[in-house]
Design a protein around this motif. Structure first.
Motif, mmCIF file in Angstrom:
data_model
loop_
_atom_site.group_PDB
_atom_site.id
_atom_site.type_symbol
_atom_site.label_atom_id
_atom_site.label_comp_id
_atom_site.label_asym_id
_atom_site.label_seq_id
_atom_site.Cartn_x
_atom_site.Cartn_y
_atom_site.Cartn_z
ATOM 1 N N TRP A 101 0.814 -1.219 0.000
ATOM 2 C CA TRP A 101 0.000 0.000 0.000
ATOM 3 C C TRP A 101 0.844 1.264 0.000
ATOM 4 N N PRO A 109 -6.187 8.380 3.364
ATOM 5 C CA PRO A 109 -7.505 8.983 3.585
ATOM 6 C C PRO A 109 -7.725 10.183 2.667
ATOM 7 N N ASP A 117 -9.654 3.604 2.371
ATOM 8 C CA ASP A 117 -10.285 2.316 2.663
ATOM 9 C C ASP A 117 -11.113 1.821 1.482
ATOM 10 N N LYS A 152 -8.633 0.638 -1.137
ATOM 11 C CA LYS A 152 -8.034 -0.645 -0.759
ATOM 12 C C LYS A 152 -9.007 -1.791 -0.999
ATOM 13 N N GLU A 153 -10.265 -1.574 -0.665
ATOM 14 C CA GLU A 153 -11.268 -2.614 -0.859
ATOM 15 C C GLU A 153 -11.443 -2.942 -2.347
#
Length: 138
Positions: A55, A66, A70, A73-74
């Protein structure tokens, strides 16, 4: 003997003796001193040997940070590990959620939103061409 030359606003040209081109550089680099599974290796986002996603890879352009990190990443994980054909077809909802997050934070993701607008324009043009060609054939 080797030397390099760079012209204004152009690529750098490096001239090497044949032996220099075939002999490994003895100068240690940060990537050669660490294994590919360590977080300090930033050459790729996904390591197929370990199955891990890095990442911190600069190639992700900070997308994992941010406010929409998230969601990114998903969606990215889903795509990388997808076994569907075509690859990632099972991740469409996750990518839509990521795009919704981008739209909710235009101050952070203006470049990605501009790319989405360009993609939408291309799709509209392609659809128009298909409709035009179908009406000419009638």
């Amino acid at each position: 003997m080797s030397y390099s030359r760079q012209e204004e606003d152009k690529d750098t040209i490096i001239f090497l003796e044949p032996s220099a081109a075939t002999t490994p550089d003895p100068t240690p680099t940060s990537s050669s001193s660490s294994s590919s599974s360590t977080p300090s290796d930033q050459s790729a986002a996904f390591n197929p040997e370990t199955g891990e996603i890095n990442w911190d890879c600069p190639c992700l352009g900070g997308m994992a940070q941010p406010p929409c990190g998230d969601a990114f990443k998903e969606a990215f994980s889903c795509f990388v590990y997808s076994g569907s054909e075509p690859k990632g077809i099972d991740c469409v909802d996750k990518f839509k959620a990521m795009q919704d997050c981008f739209r909710a934070h235009p101050e952070n993701y203006a470049d990605q939103l501009d790319d989405d607008d360009d993609d939408e324009e291309v799709l509209k043009e392609e659809k128009k061409e298909v409709v035009d060609s179908e009406t000419k054939n009638v």
